[in-house]
Design a protein around this motif. Structure first.
Motif, mmCIF file in Angstrom:
data_model
loop_
_atom_site.group_PDB
_atom_site.id
_atom_site.type_symbol
_atom_site.label_atom_id
_atom_site.label_comp_id
_atom_site.label_asym_id
_atom_site.label_seq_id
_atom_site.Cartn_x
_atom_site.Cartn_y
_atom_site.Cartn_z
ATOM 1 N N THR A 1 0.829 -1.211 0.000
ATOM 2 C CA THR A 1 0.000 0.000 0.000
ATOM 3 C C THR A 1 0.859 1.256 0.000
ATOM 4 O O THR A 1 0.614 2.190 -0.779
ATOM 5 C CB THR A 1 -0.943 -0.001 1.222
ATOM 6 N N ILE A 2 1.859 1.296 0.848
ATOM 7 C CA ILE A 2 2.747 2.467 0.910
ATOM 8 C C ILE A 2 3.432 2.695 -0.431
ATOM 9 O O ILE A 2 3.550 3.826 -0.904
ATOM 10 C CB ILE A 2 3.772 2.312 2.052
ATOM 11 N N SER A 3 3.864 1.621 -1.057
ATOM 12 C CA SER A 3 4.524 1.726 -2.356
ATOM 13 C C SER A 3 3.585 2.316 -3.410
ATOM 14 O O SER A 3 3.965 3.209 -4.164
ATOM 15 C CB SER A 3 5.012 0.339 -2.786
ATOM 16 N N GLU A 4 2.361 1.826 -3.442
ATOM 17 C CA GLU A 4 1.406 2.322 -4.434
ATOM 18 C C GLU A 4 0.970 3.753 -4.145
ATOM 19 O O GLU A 4 0.763 4.542 -5.064
ATOM 20 C CB GLU A 4 0.206 1.376 -4.524
ATOM 21 N N LEU A 5 0.807 4.107 -2.871
ATOM 22 C CA LEU A 5 0.421 5.476 -2.530
ATOM 23 C C LEU A 5 1.537 6.466 -2.849
ATOM 24 O O LEU A 5 1.263 7.612 -3.231
ATOM 25 C CB LEU A 5 0.030 5.578 -1.057
ATOM 26 N N ALA A 6 2.783 6.047 -2.686
ATOM 27 C CA ALA A 6 3.909 6.932 -3.008
ATOM 28 C C ALA A 6 3.861 7.356 -4.476
ATOM 29 O O ALA A 6 4.207 8.491 -4.810
ATOM 30 C CB ALA A 6 5.231 6.244 -2.677
ATOM 31 N N ALA A 7 3.428 6.447 -5.344
ATOM 32 C CA ALA A 7 3.295 6.773 -6.769
ATOM 33 C C ALA A 7 2.209 7.823 -7.001
ATOM 34 O O ALA A 7 2.215 8.504 -8.025
ATOM 35 C CB ALA A 7 2.974 5.506 -7.568
ATOM 36 N N GLU A 8 1.291 7.966 -6.041
ATOM 37 C CA GLU A 8 0.231 8.981 -6.122
ATOM 38 C C GLU A 8 0.599 10.232 -5.310
ATOM 39 O O GLU A 8 -0.246 11.098 -5.099
ATOM 40 C CB GLU A 8 -1.083 8.414 -5.576
ATOM 41 N N ALA A 9 1.832 10.299 -4.818
ATOM 42 C CA ALA A 9 2.324 11.407 -4.000
ATOM 43 C C ALA A 9 1.598 11.501 -2.651
ATOM 44 O O ALA A 9 1.458 12.575 -2.085
ATOM 45 C CB ALA A 9 2.241 12.730 -4.754
#
Length: 189
Positions: free
Chosen positions: A22-30
């Motif tokens: 989740t953290i990895s995917e959210l980082a891509a969304e800033a």
């Protein structure tokens, strides 16, 4: 001021896997979150004091020592700014019974916005535990895991009563990690 999200689950449920994805995917969304493992904070203090050599030894410490370690970890995490995920256990099964992973003095320090319970079928947890050679865990059967997950739900409800936060259950079933991650992302955005 950031959001404080407590994410819990019994050992072997895949909580940390869901968090990391989740953290990895959210980082891509800033959307940034700092992931702090509550047990690791406690372990850093305990190992610095020379009283344990592994995280798994902490649950066998005397209750007074466990409380002291919990308080130290909570004080450290409470000072952290921004969005924070607190990766922890709702309850810890000890030889003397279940110990609240987040007792009142810890909750008052943290004041979480939400408590997330990651759960799955107990048979899946048993299989995951058998395949994880990186940890030394107490043997638990199906009924004991059912009891532990039920006790976690009751404890999460009490945490909500003390802090006014909400409680959310996310199912992390085998081969459905993406579904669990999407649910968690929706909460964290």
């Amino acid at each position: 001021m950031g959001k404080k999200v407590v994410i819990t689950g019994v050992p072997g449920v895949g909580k940390t896997t869901v968090i990391n994805q989740t953290i990895s995917e959210l980082a891509a969304e800033a959307v940034e979150y700092q992931n702090i493992n509550f047990g690791s904070c406690m372990f850093d203090v305990a190992s610095g004091q020379g009283i344990v050599e592994s995280r798994d030894e902490m649950r066998k410490l005397e209750q007074a020592k466990q409380r002291e370690l919990q308080r130290s970890a909570a004080q450290f995490i409470a000072k952290t700014e921004g969005n924070v995920i607190i990766d922890t256990h709702c309850t810890v099964k000890t030889p003397g019974g279940y110990l609240a992973g987040l007792p009142e003095w810890v909750l008052k320090e943290l004041m979480p916005d939400i408590v997330v319970l990651v759960e799955t079928d107990e048979d899946q947890i048993l299989m995951r535990r058998m395949g994880d050679e990186s940890r030394v865990r107490d043997a638990e059967g199906y009924r004991a895991l059912c009891e532990h997950q039920e006790f976690n739900r009751a404890m999460a409800a009490s945490y909500a009563m003390l802090t006014g936060c909400t409680v959310k259950v996310i199912i992390n079933a085998d081969d459905l990690l993406d579904r669990a991650v999407e649910e968690l992302k929706d909460i964290l955005r």
